[in-house]
Every structure is written in structure tokens, then in C-alpha cells.
Design an enzyme around this catalytic site. Structure first.
Site, PDB file in Angstrom:
ATOM      1  CE  LYS A  79      36.587  39.751  41.873  1.00 20.49           C
ATOM      2  NZ  LYS A  79      35.285  39.366  42.427  1.00 20.49           N
ATOM      3  NE  ARG A 177      29.916  40.422  47.631  1.00 24.10           N
ATOM      4  CZ  ARG A 177      30.946  39.847  46.996  1.00 24.10           C
ATOM      5  NH1 ARG A 177      32.116  39.736  47.589  1.00 24.10           N
ATOM      6  NH2 ARG A 177      30.795  39.384  45.777  1.00 24.10           N
ATOM      7  CE1 TYR A 298      64.794  46.956  60.985  1.00 24.44           C
ATOM      8  CE2 TYR A 298      63.728  45.895  59.121  1.00 24.44           C
ATOM      9  CZ  TYR A 298      64.431  46.955  59.650  1.00 24.44           C
ATOM     10  OH  TYR A 298      64.763  48.017  58.855  1.00 24.44           O
ATOM     11  CG  MET A 350      59.522  48.348  52.646  1.00 26.57           C
ATOM     12  SD  MET A 350      59.707  50.131  52.732  1.00 26.57           S
ATOM     13  CE  MET A 350      59.042  50.484  54.344  1.00 26.57           C
TER      14      MET A 350
HETATM   15  C1  LIG Z   1      35.157  37.964  42.172  1.00 25.40           C
HETATM   16  C2  LIG Z   1      33.863  37.435  41.698  1.00 25.40           C
HETATM   17  C3  LIG Z   1      33.823  36.284  40.878  1.00 25.40           C
HETATM   18  C4  LIG Z   1      35.035  35.434  40.585  1.00 25.40           C
HETATM   19  O1  LIG Z   1      35.293  34.640  41.727  1.00 25.40           O
HETATM   20  P1  LIG Z   1      36.450  33.548  41.782  1.00 25.40           P
HETATM   21  O2  LIG Z   1      36.238  32.899  43.097  1.00 25.40           O
HETATM   22  O3  LIG Z   1      37.732  34.295  41.713  1.00 25.40           O
HETATM   23  O4  LIG Z   1      36.271  32.641  40.645  1.00 25.40           O
HETATM   24  C5  LIG Z   1      32.604  35.923  40.343  1.00 25.40           C
HETATM   25  N1  LIG Z   1      31.471  36.615  40.634  1.00 25.40           N
HETATM   26  C6  LIG Z   1      31.469  37.696  41.459  1.00 25.40           C
HETATM   27  C7  LIG Z   1      30.205  38.392  41.747  1.00 25.40           C
HETATM   28  C8  LIG Z   1      32.664  38.129  42.023  1.00 25.40           C
HETATM   29  O5  LIG Z   1      32.657  39.178  42.856  1.00 25.40           O
END
Ligand SMILES: *Cc1c(COP(=O)(O)O)cnc(C)c1O
Length: 408
Positions: A79, A177, A298, A350
């Protein structure tokens, strides 16, 4: 394609990255680094930062995790553009190494991923938005269903369209969640009597896997064990990166590591067993002298305690670099300049940051040299705290302005 193991010579070359890149600008005849397998973004000359993704290290990390969980399958969580490392390149390399199952968060990510890995199983963790079922079937991806409302829609769609592509059922075991309640999951179990029940995977997610002693781990593992008993014969998945290091009770049939693939430490507090994957280098725009008592940047937030040499490098918060740390003026982040850690001083701008290189010999660094902001010498887990971040945030904040190079 087999990915060659990284050799000692490669390592030396990587450590000498700045010098090697300087040679590309024509100053010496040093050997070039390993050949890029893909590149993106503006040319090196036209940008301030270069991001290098070591696909060989990524694949080695996947193989390492896969070995740890045998006989379970090791999937990959890709992701957020594979945690900022490039979805298509990362997934392609893992698929060639034998990874068959991938997880993303959104359908849009799944569509991009589908083009990179035509035959892989793809799960979408965030589930189905209202009336979205057809799009999942269209992309040949499996939703991770996390509520009864989604399940009702998905079931109706599958019935009407005779769609048998499958879905995962997410059961909540304490994270609160996403996921069906244990009661709802139990009520669904009888549908396994039908051969076309459509549940390809049951999964849950650990809330505290990076704290092995946290009592919630054991409660979630126990609750998921009961879910698995109800869904006997269906593959199950519980562990993320840290979770799989909690031991075999979390492995089930499929593990879902993300951060560990990209070199983040899955066992905070212990030595990182993973290889670093990400290297970020910034070009030195100029080196200037600052007199004792003068300030830099800055807000005049840093005052030179002595006559100082300051290297100005062309990466800043506009590149996603350590914004929080810059704002908070917290503990000093560092850049690695010719192999030595030097403090980043003053506020990060930046597009620029300032490095105190007074401790280095006068000749280095020079305009056009490259300093390392992330890499073997200064991994993401070391950099993260300076920005008030965790490794996940460092990676997913990596900017869009860099020249990107994937190497194997
Ligand atoms: C992001 C995620 C993972 C991977 O988690 P890591 O801590 O990066 O290994 C696995 N399962 C779910 C449901 C996630 O949202």
C-alpha cells in the site's frame, strides 16, 4: 529472473555512493554503481535529491521473512506506493522472487498493481465503498470485507453476477478499527457448508505487535485461534511485520509484512534483522563560512558557536524530509557527509537544508557532491525520531521531486 545476491564489492560501491555519483559528473574515473533497472522523475542533474531503491535488498528481506514463517506463505503489503518505494517496481521484483499475494489499501492501488503483477492474488484492505463491488470484480481483485454492510452488498453482487473471485473476511480481535465482530463472524461460519461460500481468507490485525510484552497480543492471538476453528479449511492471516516475529502462533497460513520488506526494523529495541532498502542523497549547492555568533536559516534558529563551514543541500520539507523535526527544532538530525555523521542545523527550508561540516577537512564536501540523508550509514529507523516520526512515516513521506532509481 534471479536476483543476484549483493556482493561485498556492491556494498563498498554503495558506501562510496557520493564519490561514484561525483564521477558521473566527469570528475574522476571511478566505477559506476550497480545498473539501474528502472528510473523515474527528473534527471539527476535537474533535481536536488536522488532516491535509490535496492530491489535486491528488498527481495532478500522478503526471502528472509518467508524462511522465518515456513510453511506459511509470505505475502507483501505494498500500500501507499509500496511504502514510498514504487508500487510497480517493488511488486514486480517480489513477484519474480515468488511472492504470489499482495495487499494494498485502495482499489486504485490495486488497479496499478494488477498491471504490474497480472497473475497475483490482490487484496484491498480498506474494503468496498458503497456500490463498489463491480469495480473489484472488474479489476480481478479481492476485497477485504470489514463490516456486515460490505458483506451484504458483496454477497448480492456475487449472487447476481455469478462472481466467484473470492473475498477476505476481516474479523476484529481487539484493534477496533476494521473488522466484523466475533459474534457476527461466528454467525457466518455455517455458510462454509456451501462449496461456493466465497471466503478465500480470514484475517485480523494486531494492535501492539511491536511491543511483544503487551497483553493485547495474547488476547488477540487467542481470539483469532477461535475464529480459525469456526472457519476450518479457510486460509488465515494475522501477522504484520512485527507480528510474525512474535512466533509461530501468529503465522497461520499467510503473513502480511510491510515495513520489514522496506528495511524498517520490525523488532524495535533489538538489532534490525532486515537489510536497508532506501537510500536518499541530496546535492550540495554550496559550502559557506559562517562567523561565530551568526545565525543560519529561517527564524535565526541556529547560532554558530564558532567559525563554521555550512554545506547547503538541496532537499527540504517540500521533499517530505523531516518536517516535524524542522518545526520543533528538536534533537539534531544528521546527514552523512563523506562517511561522517554531521548535524543538520537550523530550520529545514522547503527546498534546502544546512549541514554543519566544520569537523570535516576543508576540501569536503564540495559544490556538486552528494550527502546521504538515508542509507546504510543512517537507516530510516535512525532518522525517524529526529522528525518526531516513525519509520513508516519517513518512507511514505518520501517526496515526488526526487530522481528515482531502482537497482538490483
Ligand atoms: C499496513 C498493514 C500491514 C503491514 O504492516 P507492517 O507493520 O508494515 O508490516 C498488515 N496488515 C494490515 C491490515 C495493514 O493495514
Amino acid at each position: 529472473m534471479t536476483v543476484p545476491e549483493r556482493t561485498r564489492a556492491d556494498e563498498i560501491q554503495a558506501a562510496a555512493g557520493a564519490a561514484a555519483r561525483a564521477s558521473a559528473s566527469g570528475s574522476s574515473a571511478e566505477a559506476p554503481r550497480s545498473v539501474p533497472v528502472a528510473e523515474a522523475g527528473p534527471p539527476v542533474m535537474e533535481t536536488g535529491g536522488v532516491l535509490t531503491i535496492d530491489l535486491a535488498a528488498l527481495v532478500a528481506n522478503w526471502r528472509d521473512l518467508a524462511r522465518r514463517v515456513t510453511p506459511a506463505d509470505c505475502a507483501a503489503v505494498v500500500k501507499a506506493d509500496a511504502y514510498g518505494c514504487g508500487l510497480a517496481e517493488v511488486a514486480g521484483a517480489l513477484a519474480r522472487a515468488g511472492c504470489k499475494t499482495f495487499f494494498v489499501a485502495h482499489l486504485a492501488e490495486a488497479r496499478t498493481l494488477r498491471r504490474a503483477v497480472p497473475d497475483a492474488v490482490i487484496y484491498v484492505l480498506n474494503g468496498i465503498p458503497p456500490a463498489g463491488s463491480a469495480a473489484f470484480a472488474d479489476a480481478r481483485v479481492r476485497p477485504v470485507i470489514g463490516s456486515m454492510a460490505e458483506l451484504v452488498e458483496w454477497d448480492a453482487f456475487c449472487r447476481v453476477n455469478a462472481w466467484t473471485g473470492g473475498a477476505a473476511l476481516h474479523v476484529d480481535t481487539g484493534m477496533n478499527r476494521l473488522g466484523l465482530s466475533l459474534e457476527d463472524a461466528a454467525a457466518l461460519a455455517p455458510r462454509l457448508d456451501s462449496p461456493d461460500h466465497g471466503i478465500a481468507l480470514i484475517m485480523s490485525h494486531l494492535a501492539c505487535a511491536d511491543e511483544p510484552a503487551h497483553p493485547l497480543n495474547e488476547r488477540q492471538i487467542q481470539a483469532f485461534r477461535e475464529v480459525r476453528m469456526l472457519f476450518r479449511g479457510v486460509d488465515a492471516s494475522l501477522a504484520n511485520s512485527s507480528g510474525l516475529f512474535l512466533g509461530p502462533s501468529t503465522h497461520c497460513e499467510v503473513v502480511r509484512p510491510g515495513i520489514a520488506l522496506y528495511g524498517g526494523n520490525p523488532i524495535p529495541g533489538s538489532e534490525n534483522p532486515m537489510r536497508p532498502v532506501v537510500r536518499l542523497e541530496a546535492r550540495v549547492v554550496q559550502v559557506r563560512k559562517v562567523r561565530r555568533g551568526e545565525t543560519v536559516g529561517y527564524g535565526a534558529a541556529w547560532t554558530a558557536p564558532r567559525e563554521s563551514r555550512i554545506a547547503i543541500a538541496a532537499v527540504g520539507y517540500g521533499d517530505g524530509f523531516l518536517r516535524a523535526g524542522a518545526a520543533l527544532g528538536q534533537a539534531q538530525p544528521v546527514a552523512v557527509v563523506v562517511g561522517k555523521r554531521c548535524p543538520i542545523v537550523g530550520r529545514i527550508s522547503m527546498d534546502l537544508l544546512a549541514i554543519d561540516v566544520t569537523a570535516l577537512p576543508e576540501v569536503s564536501p564540495r559544490r556538486g557532491d552528494w550527502v546521504t540523508l538515508l542509507g546504510e550509514e543512517f537507516p530510516v529507523d535512525a532518522a525517524a525520531p529526529f522528525g518526531g516520526q516513525i519509520s513508516y512515516e519517513v518512507l511514505t513521506s518520501l517526496g515526488r521531486r526526487y530522481h528515482r532509481s531502482w537497482r538490483s
